[in-house]
Design a protein around this motif. Sequence first.
Motif, PDB file in Angstrom:
ATOM      1  N   SER A  99       0.828  -1.218   0.000  1.00 27.97           N
ATOM      2  CA  SER A  99       0.000   0.000   0.000  1.00 27.97           C
ATOM      3  C   SER A  99       0.855   1.257   0.000  1.00 27.97           C
ATOM      4  CB  SER A  99      -0.904   0.026   1.235  1.00 27.97           C
ATOM      5  OG  SER A  99      -1.790  -1.043   1.200  1.00 27.97           O
ATOM      6  N   LEU A 100       1.944   1.207   0.763  1.00 25.70           N
ATOM      7  CA  LEU A 100       2.843   2.359   0.796  1.00 25.70           C
ATOM      8  C   LEU A 100       3.462   2.605  -0.571  1.00 25.70           C
ATOM      9  CD1 LEU A 100       5.053   2.387   4.014  1.00 25.70           C
ATOM     10  CD2 LEU A 100       3.648   4.237   3.102  1.00 25.70           C
ATOM     11  N   VAL A 101       3.851   1.519  -1.219  1.00 24.30           N
ATOM     12  CA  VAL A 101       4.436   1.639  -2.553  1.00 24.30           C
ATOM     13  C   VAL A 101       3.434   2.317  -3.485  1.00 24.30           C
ATOM     14  CG1 VAL A 101       5.211   0.355  -4.579  1.00 24.30           C
ATOM     15  CG2 VAL A 101       6.021  -0.315  -2.307  1.00 24.30           C
ATOM     16  N   ARG A 102       2.189   1.883  -3.387  1.00 23.96           N
ATOM     17  CA  ARG A 102       1.143   2.450  -4.237  1.00 23.96           C
ATOM     18  C   ARG A 102       1.042   3.960  -4.002  1.00 23.96           C
ATOM     19  NH1 ARG A 102      -3.464  -0.167  -2.219  1.00 23.96           N
ATOM     20  NH2 ARG A 102      -2.674  -2.106  -3.104  1.00 23.96           N
ATOM     21  N   ALA A 103       1.020   4.354  -2.738  1.00 21.70           N
ATOM     22  CA  ALA A 103       0.872   5.777  -2.400  1.00 21.70           C
ATOM     23  C   ALA A 103       2.094   6.590  -2.845  1.00 21.70           C
ATOM     24  CB  ALA A 103       0.649   5.923  -0.900  1.00 21.70           C
ATOM     25  N   LEU A 104       3.282   6.001  -2.704  1.00 26.30           N
ATOM     26  CA  LEU A 104       4.497   6.719  -3.100  1.00 26.30           C
ATOM     27  C   LEU A 104       4.598   6.817  -4.615  1.00 26.30           C
ATOM     28  CD1 LEU A 104       6.852   5.089  -0.447  1.00 26.30           C
ATOM     29  CD2 LEU A 104       6.300   7.542  -0.579  1.00 26.30           C
ATOM     30  N   ARG A 105       4.108   5.778  -5.298  1.00 25.92           N
ATOM     31  CA  ARG A 105       4.085   5.820  -6.764  1.00 25.92           C
ATOM     32  C   ARG A 105       3.160   6.915  -7.264  1.00 25.92           C
ATOM     33  NH1 ARG A 105       6.890   5.745  -9.694  1.00 25.92           N
ATOM     34  NH2 ARG A 105       5.905   4.793 -11.519  1.00 25.92           N
ATOM     35  N   ALA A 106       2.074   7.127  -6.523  1.00 24.60           N
ATOM     36  CA  ALA A 106       1.132   8.184  -6.914  1.00 24.60           C
ATOM     37  C   ALA A 106       1.802   9.551  -6.860  1.00 24.60           C
ATOM     38  CB  ALA A 106      -0.100   8.155  -5.996  1.00 24.60           C
ATOM     39  N   ARG A 107       2.881   9.648  -6.082  1.00 25.54           N
ATOM     40  CA  ARG A 107       3.664  10.895  -6.033  1.00 25.54           C
ATOM     41  C   ARG A 107       4.808  10.861  -7.036  1.00 25.54           C
ATOM     42  NH1 ARG A 107       5.503  12.022   0.125  1.00 25.54           N
ATOM     43  NH2 ARG A 107       3.480  12.435   1.067  1.00 25.54           N
ATOM     44  N   ASP A 108       4.813   9.785  -7.805  1.00 22.21           N
ATOM     45  CA  ASP A 108       5.811   9.641  -8.860  1.00 22.21           C
ATOM     46  C   ASP A 108       7.224   9.388  -8.331  1.00 22.21           C
ATOM     47  OD1 ASP A 108       5.729   9.300 -11.563  1.00 22.21           O
ATOM     48  OD2 ASP A 108       6.653  11.251 -11.963  1.00 22.21           O
ATOM     49  N   GLU A 109       7.326   8.846  -7.113  1.00 18.95           N
ATOM     50  CA  GLU A 109       8.641   8.472  -6.597  1.00 18.95           C
ATOM     51  C   GLU A 109       9.053   7.105  -7.138  1.00 18.95           C
ATOM     52  OE1 GLU A 109       9.428   8.653  -2.470  1.00 18.95           O
ATOM     53  OE2 GLU A 109       8.232  10.461  -2.149  1.00 18.95           O
ATOM     54  N   ARG A 110      10.346   6.881  -7.261  1.00 16.99           N
ATOM     55  CA  ARG A 110      10.848   5.535  -7.548  1.00 16.99           C
ATOM     56  C   ARG A 110      11.025   4.835  -6.200  1.00 16.99           C
ATOM     57  NH1 ARG A 110      15.876   4.691 -10.561  1.00 16.99           N
ATOM     58  NH2 ARG A 110      14.857   2.738 -11.086  1.00 16.99           N
ATOM     59  N   VAL A 111      10.469   3.632  -6.082  1.00 20.44           N
ATOM     60  CA  VAL A 111      10.402   2.992  -4.779  1.00 20.44           C
ATOM     61  C   VAL A 111      11.041   1.605  -4.799  1.00 20.44           C
ATOM     62  CG1 VAL A 111       8.899   2.421  -2.838  1.00 20.44           C
ATOM     63  CG2 VAL A 111       8.170   4.143  -4.497  1.00 20.44           C
ATOM     64  N   GLY A 112      11.901   1.348  -3.820  1.00 18.59           N
ATOM     65  CA  GLY A 112      12.459   0.020  -3.638  1.00 18.59           C
ATOM     66  C   GLY A 112      11.906  -0.605  -2.371  1.00 18.59           C
ATOM     67  N   VAL A 113      11.747  -1.927  -2.398  1.00 17.21           N
ATOM     68  CA  VAL A 113      11.342  -2.638  -1.183  1.00 17.21           C
ATOM     69  C   VAL A 113      12.351  -3.749  -0.940  1.00 17.21           C
ATOM     70  CG1 VAL A 113       9.575  -4.047  -0.059  1.00 17.21           C
ATOM     71  CG2 VAL A 113       8.894  -2.181  -1.581  1.00 17.21           C
ATOM     72  N   LEU A 114      12.895  -3.779   0.247  1.00 11.07           N
ATOM     73  CA  LEU A 114      13.839  -4.835   0.610  1.00 11.07           C
ATOM     74  C   LEU A 114      13.257  -5.596   1.796  1.00 11.07           C
ATOM     75  CD1 LEU A 114      16.735  -6.015   0.208  1.00 11.07           C
ATOM     76  CD2 LEU A 114      17.466  -4.419   1.987  1.00 11.07           C
ATOM     77  N   ALA A 115      12.915  -6.866   1.560  1.00 14.66           N
ATOM     78  CA  ALA A 115      12.380  -7.679   2.650  1.00 14.66           C
ATOM     79  C   ALA A 115      13.500  -8.564   3.171  1.00 14.66           C
ATOM     80  CB  ALA A 115      11.219  -8.527   2.142  1.00 14.66           C
ATOM     81  N   ALA A 152      22.129   4.083  -4.584  1.00 12.46           N
ATOM     82  CA  ALA A 152      22.938   4.451  -5.750  1.00 12.46           C
ATOM     83  C   ALA A 152      22.173   4.250  -7.056  1.00 12.46           C
ATOM     84  CB  ALA A 152      24.231   3.637  -5.756  1.00 12.46           C
ATOM     85  N   ALA A 153      21.205   3.323  -7.043  1.00 12.20           N
ATOM     86  CA  ALA A 153      20.418   3.067  -8.256  1.00 12.20           C
ATOM     87  C   ALA A 153      19.346   4.129  -8.460  1.00 12.20           C
ATOM     88  CB  ALA A 153      19.788   1.678  -8.192  1.00 12.20           C
ATOM     89  N   GLY A 154      19.261   5.077  -7.530  1.00 10.10           N
ATOM     90  CA  GLY A 154      18.382   6.225  -7.750  1.00 10.10           C
ATOM     91  C   GLY A 154      16.972   6.085  -7.218  1.00 10.10           C
ATOM     92  N   PHE A 155      16.747   5.163  -6.286  1.00 16.51           N
ATOM     93  CA  PHE A 155      15.409   5.086  -5.702  1.00 16.51           C
ATOM     94  C   PHE A 155      15.227   6.224  -4.704  1.00 16.51           C
ATOM     95  CE2 PHE A 155      16.009   0.867  -7.388  1.00 16.51           C
ATOM     96  CZ  PHE A 155      14.776   0.649  -7.985  1.00 16.51           C
ATOM     97  N   ASP A 156      14.066   6.849  -4.753  1.00 14.87           N
ATOM     98  CA  ASP A 156      13.799   7.966  -3.843  1.00 14.87           C
ATOM     99  C   ASP A 156      13.525   7.460  -2.438  1.00 14.87           C
ATOM    100  OD1 ASP A 156      13.710  10.183  -5.876  1.00 14.87           O
ATOM    101  OD2 ASP A 156      12.151   8.867  -6.681  1.00 14.87           O
ATOM    102  N   THR A 157      12.753   6.388  -2.380  1.00 17.43           N
ATOM    103  CA  THR A 157      12.392   5.821  -1.083  1.00 17.43           C
ATOM    104  C   THR A 157      12.674   4.330  -1.116  1.00 17.43           C
ATOM    105  OG1 THR A 157      10.634   7.452  -0.765  1.00 17.43           O
ATOM    106  CG2 THR A 157      10.495   5.458   0.568  1.00 17.43           C
ATOM    107  N   VAL A 158      13.245   3.820  -0.042  1.00 16.45           N
ATOM    108  CA  VAL A 158      13.428   2.374   0.089  1.00 16.45           C
ATOM    109  C   VAL A 158      12.709   1.925   1.351  1.00 16.45           C
ATOM    110  CG1 VAL A 158      15.044   0.458   0.181  1.00 16.45           C
ATOM    111  CG2 VAL A 158      15.727   2.601  -0.921  1.00 16.45           C
ATOM    112  N   VAL A 159      11.788   0.992   1.188  1.00 10.37           N
ATOM    113  CA  VAL A 159      11.086   0.438   2.343  1.00 10.37           C
ATOM    114  C   VAL A 159      11.793  -0.853   2.716  1.00 10.37           C
ATOM    115  CG1 VAL A 159       8.898  -0.468   3.212  1.00 10.37           C
ATOM    116  CG2 VAL A 159       8.903   1.418   1.553  1.00 10.37           C
ATOM    117  N   ILE A 160      12.306  -0.921   3.927  1.00 10.97           N
ATOM    118  CA  ILE A 160      12.947  -2.147   4.352  1.00 10.97           C
ATOM    119  C   ILE A 160      12.050  -2.824   5.377  1.00 10.97           C
ATOM    120  CG2 ILE A 160      14.488  -0.772   5.846  1.00 10.97           C
ATOM    121  CD1 ILE A 160      16.411  -3.135   5.706  1.00 10.97           C
TER     122      ILE A 160
END
Lengths: 292, 292
Positions: free
Chosen positions: B45-61, B116-124
């Motif tokens: 859900s967070l990814v969805r919301a951040l994408r709506a702001r046009d951010e590039r988003v990474g998720v690391l589980a 370094a790959a240019g993601f604006d937000t990374v959710v860990i």
Amino acid sequence: LISWIENASAALPMIMKELAPDTGRAHVIGLTGPPGVGKSTTATSLVRALRARDERVGVLAVDPSSPFSGGALLGDRVRMQEHALDRDVYIRSMATRGHLGGLAVATPQALRAFDAAGFDTVVIETVGVGQSEIEVAETADTVLLLLAPGMGDGIQAAKAGILEIGDIFVVNKSDREGAQALVRELRTMIALGDRDAEDWKPPIVSTVAYDNRGIEDLLASIDRFRAFQVASGRAQIRRIARARGEVESIALAKLRAEFRISGDASLNDLAKAVSRGEIDPYAAAEKVVAGL
Amino acid sequence: LISWIENASAALPMIMKELAPDTGRAHVIGLTGPPGVGKSTTATSLVRALRARDERVGVLAVDPSSPFSGGALLGDRVRMQEHALDRDVYIRSMATRGHLGGLAVATPQALRAFDAAGFDTVVIETVGVGQSEIEVAETADTVLLLLAPGMGDGIQAAKAGILEIGDIFVVNKSDREGAQALVRELRTMIALGDRDAEDWKPPIVSTVAYDNRGIEDLLASIDRFRAFQVASGRAQIRRIARARGEVESIALAKLRAEFRISGDASLNDLAKAVSRGEIDPYAAAEKVVAGL
């Protein structure tokens, strides 16, 4: 002794030297599993059963400390109050957060204290989620992995990464819906596990710990596993691995303390430079090690 | 890159050197909590919301790996398939068990790769139980602590030792019975916490992540916290602490590798002697350090 261990007292090296000749006898049972599966209740039942054999029993509950709770929680002790007046039972919660070297240093030392104090069996209870906790649990002579139905789906259990460390699987709360399905799921997972023919095949024991059901079965499985480990020489191998981990952790904690004492200013400067992207963390670590 | 990090490739120092100048921009959100509270759903859900702001988003589980599952589990990826075709979303599970230095080394390196790959937000996403996992989570720029009603009593939650690391508390599954009580309980705990007047007071956000409810509130809280951290200079302090931990962990992993290479035979002999009570672990550690 355990308070000194928690507080990383400077007297520990001397104390451990004195204790060394009296160690090596206690059987350490690791009791691990996700929060809420009934670890404390199972520990209480196990203590009861071991007391019936006239063993002296120690219980060490390892919890990450919390400022909110002031470390160990009353709840654990309340649950175990049945044994509060028994001189041959010692129950202790231990907070390790902030301890230099953390769980990896503090837990084996505390076991050593129990061992030297003449306890026949020490039950160590850890939350079976988390890398350090799993590493601690797997250094026990015998690892009981507790699960319970309705604690989330199988994927969640597997995610905890704990299935492979169980010598004996315990399905607690087995009077609840879903217990049979959990046993079947575990049986499949064990069958799929990468295991040689001469390896121990983990049994699955169903218990209702608060009602004392299945505890005798569990104890019988523990005895069988112990006999297998001793006969196969694996008991000794695990003990050596535990000692090795302990020595390594203390050595690393010593080195880390040296960074902090001799190199604190330069470590901070390096950290700042890394956070700004001016240097990479490997090059920074190289400088730290070179500075020792 | 992350595969190399997982496998502790010998090329990492070189790679990290190349990446260093491009790091330091990404906002790292730590998402932690006990198993089953809905961390993956909330991440989605967070990814969805951040994408709506046009951010590039990474998720690391970050999951402890399991031989049963072959490391990362398919489940996580399935849950996030909504973003599978989005080029500006990268979702990755990482297994770190067996990695020299474990979570403490692997996780910050992986964040560095995302950064370094240019993601604006990374959710860990980490399981918020366990010493190492908690330490990893608290190095994030912003720590979301997820809880859910019906996951065991308050004592169990406090036991996890995670309450004090949350910058923002999220009561997920807030349409379930017990959500109000959990919010009240948290409010009391926060009020009792040892906090100065100028400190950030963690808000409590109620969400139903699978239904996307409360996610905008959550994002607003994240923005407020971020602004507070930057204005107060604490964002930078936390970054430096993260870099410091990373450097220290790499340095210790290097030293540990040196024990293993140069001192393996002697370390094993010492471990045997310790397991027999012939020497105490501190004296053994002293010998190991002296041997370096």
